[in-house]
Structure formats: C-alpha cells, structure tokens
Design a protein around this motif. Structure first.
Motif, PDB file in Angstrom:
ATOM      1  N   THR A  17       0.835  -1.199   0.000  1.00  0.00           N
ATOM      2  CA  THR A  17       0.000   0.000   0.000  1.00  0.00           C
ATOM      3  C   THR A  17       0.869   1.248   0.000  1.00  0.00           C
ATOM      4  O   THR A  17       1.999   1.194   0.480  1.00  0.00           O
ATOM      5  N   PRO A  18       0.378   2.341  -0.509  1.00  0.00           N
ATOM      6  CA  PRO A  18      -0.864   2.474  -1.254  1.00  0.00           C
ATOM      7  C   PRO A  18      -0.723   1.822  -2.627  1.00  0.00           C
ATOM      8  O   PRO A  18       0.353   1.814  -3.213  1.00  0.00           O
ATOM      9  N   ALA A  19      -1.814   1.282  -3.134  1.00  0.00           N
ATOM     10  CA  ALA A  19      -1.791   0.612  -4.432  1.00  0.00           C
ATOM     11  C   ALA A  19      -2.970   1.076  -5.275  1.00  0.00           C
ATOM     12  O   ALA A  19      -4.054   1.338  -4.754  1.00  0.00           O
ATOM     13  N   LEU A  20      -2.739   1.163  -6.572  1.00  0.00           N
ATOM     14  CA  LEU A  20      -3.778   1.576  -7.514  1.00  0.00           C
ATOM     15  C   LEU A  20      -3.373   1.176  -8.919  1.00  0.00           C
ATOM     16  O   LEU A  20      -2.282   0.680  -9.142  1.00  0.00           O
ATOM     17  N   VAL A  21      -4.280   1.387  -9.857  1.00  0.00           N
ATOM     18  CA  VAL A  21      -4.013   1.096 -11.265  1.00  0.00           C
ATOM     19  C   VAL A  21      -3.864   2.420 -11.997  1.00  0.00           C
ATOM     20  O   VAL A  21      -4.682   3.325 -11.833  1.00  0.00           O
ATOM     21  N   TRP A  22      -2.801   2.546 -12.781  1.00  0.00           N
ATOM     22  CA  TRP A  22      -2.602   3.732 -13.623  1.00  0.00           C
ATOM     23  C   TRP A  22      -3.218   3.470 -14.985  1.00  0.00           C
ATOM     24  O   TRP A  22      -3.134   2.369 -15.510  1.00  0.00           O
ATOM     25  N   HIS A  23      -3.825   4.494 -15.557  1.00  0.00           N
ATOM     26  CA  HIS A  23      -4.410   4.408 -16.896  1.00  0.00           C
ATOM     27  C   HIS A  23      -3.761   5.448 -17.793  1.00  0.00           C
ATOM     28  O   HIS A  23      -3.216   6.442 -17.309  1.00  0.00           O
ATOM     29  N   SER A  24      -3.856   5.257 -19.095  1.00  0.00           N
ATOM     30  CA  SER A  24      -3.359   6.269 -20.028  1.00  0.00           C
ATOM     31  C   SER A  24      -4.070   7.582 -19.759  1.00  0.00           C
ATOM     32  O   SER A  24      -5.266   7.606 -19.485  1.00  0.00           O
ATOM     33  N   ALA A  25      -3.335   8.657 -19.846  1.00  0.00           N
ATOM     34  CA  ALA A  25      -3.899   9.976 -19.556  1.00  0.00           C
ATOM     35  C   ALA A  25      -4.870  10.415 -20.647  1.00  0.00           C
ATOM     36  O   ALA A  25      -4.713  10.078 -21.814  1.00  0.00           O
ATOM     37  N   LEU A  45      -5.554   0.740   0.469  1.00  0.00           N
ATOM     38  CA  LEU A  45      -4.941   1.594   1.484  1.00  0.00           C
ATOM     39  C   LEU A  45      -4.958   0.876   2.826  1.00  0.00           C
ATOM     40  O   LEU A  45      -5.810   0.025   3.065  1.00  0.00           O
ATOM     41  N   ARG A  46      -4.027   1.212   3.701  1.00  0.00           N
ATOM     42  CA  ARG A  46      -4.025   0.701   5.073  1.00  0.00           C
ATOM     43  C   ARG A  46      -4.585   1.793   5.975  1.00  0.00           C
ATOM     44  O   ARG A  46      -4.145   2.939   5.891  1.00  0.00           O
ATOM     45  N   PRO A  47      -5.530   1.460   6.835  1.00  0.00           N
ATOM     46  CA  PRO A  47      -6.054   2.475   7.758  1.00  0.00           C
ATOM     47  C   PRO A  47      -4.937   3.019   8.646  1.00  0.00           C
ATOM     48  O   PRO A  47      -4.146   2.260   9.192  1.00  0.00           O
ATOM     49  N   SER A  48      -4.866   4.342   8.740  1.00  0.00           N
ATOM     50  CA  SER A  48      -3.821   4.965   9.543  1.00  0.00           C
ATOM     51  C   SER A  48      -4.265   6.370   9.923  1.00  0.00           C
ATOM     52  O   SER A  48      -4.571   7.181   9.049  1.00  0.00           O
ATOM     53  N   ARG A  49      -4.278   6.654  11.202  1.00  0.00           N
ATOM     54  CA  ARG A  49      -4.644   7.993  11.676  1.00  0.00           C
ATOM     55  C   ARG A  49      -3.642   9.026  11.161  1.00  0.00           C
ATOM     56  O   ARG A  49      -4.018  10.114  10.731  1.00  0.00           O
ATOM     57  N   ALA A  50      -2.359   8.687  11.189  1.00  0.00           N
ATOM     58  CA  ALA A  50      -1.322   9.615  10.724  1.00  0.00           C
ATOM     59  C   ALA A  50      -1.494   9.920   9.234  1.00  0.00           C
ATOM     60  O   ALA A  50      -1.351  11.068   8.809  1.00  0.00           O
ATOM     61  N   GLU A  51      -1.803   8.908   8.453  1.00  0.00           N
ATOM     62  CA  GLU A  51      -1.997   9.112   7.014  1.00  0.00           C
ATOM     63  C   GLU A  51      -3.251   9.942   6.748  1.00  0.00           C
ATOM     64  O   GLU A  51      -3.285  10.774   5.844  1.00  0.00           O
ATOM     65  N   TYR A  52      -4.277   9.743   7.545  1.00  0.00           N
ATOM     66  CA  TYR A  52      -5.501  10.540   7.443  1.00  0.00           C
ATOM     67  C   TYR A  52      -5.198  12.016   7.709  1.00  0.00           C
ATOM     68  O   TYR A  52      -5.623  12.894   6.952  1.00  0.00           O
ATOM     69  N   GLU A  53      -4.443  12.294   8.761  1.00  0.00           N
ATOM     70  CA  GLU A  53      -4.079  13.681   9.092  1.00  0.00           C
ATOM     71  C   GLU A  53      -3.225  14.292   7.980  1.00  0.00           C
ATOM     72  O   GLU A  53      -3.397  15.457   7.616  1.00  0.00           O
TER      73      GLU A  53
END
Length: 143
Positions: A17-25, A45-53
């Motif tokens: 994480t974080p992970a996602l798929v990229w697409h052609s622009a 995504l992994r739940p994280s208070r620090a990442e949320y802030e």
C-alpha cells in the motif's frame, strides 16, 4: 457506483500500500505533460490515523494558488479525486490492469478473461459493445 466486480480479488488484502491502477492519460492531461492518470475506482490503502491527518493537510494546501512540478508544469486544484491522489502519493504500488479495467480499454479478448473489476466511465450500459460478450453476460444491471 460505476464499478462492477467480475471475479474475486481477495489477494488485494495482501497488496503493498498504497496501491492503484494507472491508466493512459486523457488528451487534456497529455497537454499538461501527464502520461498516466489515476481513476478513483479502486485503491488499496491501510487504515492509519497519521496518514488521514497527512491527507487532510495536503487537501487544505491544494486550495492555495498553483503548484508546479520540477518540469515547470503547473496545476491548480480542480476538485477532482484524480488530482488529489496523483499529488498525494508520489510513488504508489502499481496494480495490474485486471484489478481496475475500464470499458474504454482496448485489449485483446483473452485478456478480458482475467479482469477482476471494471469501471464504467460513462455509467452502466448493458449494450456497451466495446466489451466482449462474455464480460457483458457476466454483469448484472439494476434498473
């Protein structure tokens, strides 16, 4: 929502994480120097208070003027989730396209057999002939 799950994707629970798929622009993004884009359909995504802030602080900062990349390309926050994610995670883990295909993808018919989730950019249409028939038959449409 405009996403449909076609096959199990439990293995995403163990993805980096974080992970996602990229697409052609999209064409307008190519003019700004972007080669790839993020679509907000699927993230790991992994739940994280620090990442949320950190995300909240980043979002607040996006409303101030223009930001420019090292290459001199400037962006002004347009309110899209794509711009937020693109600027928030500089190096996300890239997932294979099968986890977030779109109905606009041009790929070999056999590759569609491996697609786990599909994002309908223009909404659900049971007559969408861009998709192979076995993909359309595997989907359920709500009226």
């Amino acid at each position: 929502n405009d996403m449909a799950v076609l096959r199990n994707f439990d293995q995403l629970a163990a993805a980096e994480t974080p992970a996602l798929v990229w697409h052609s622009a999209a064409p307008f993004m190519l003019k700004l120097g972007e080669r790839c884009s993020v679509s907000g359909g699927l993230f790991v995504l992994r739940p994280s208070r620090a990442e949320y802030e950190r995300a909240l602080a980043h979002l607040k900062g996006m409303y101030v003027g223009e930001r420019c990349t090292r290459k001199g390309v400037c962006f002004r926050y347009d309110g899209s989730d794509q711009e937020f994610w693109r600027s928030f995670y500089s190096r996300p883990y890239e997932l294979p396209i099968r986890f977030h295909a779109t109905n606009y993808l041009k790929m070999p018919r056999d590759e569609w057999r491996h697609v786990r989730a599909i994002h309908f950019i223009s909404g659900f249409k049971n007559f969408d002939t861009r998709l192979p028939i076995f993909v359309r038959n595997n989907m359920k449409y709500q009226k």
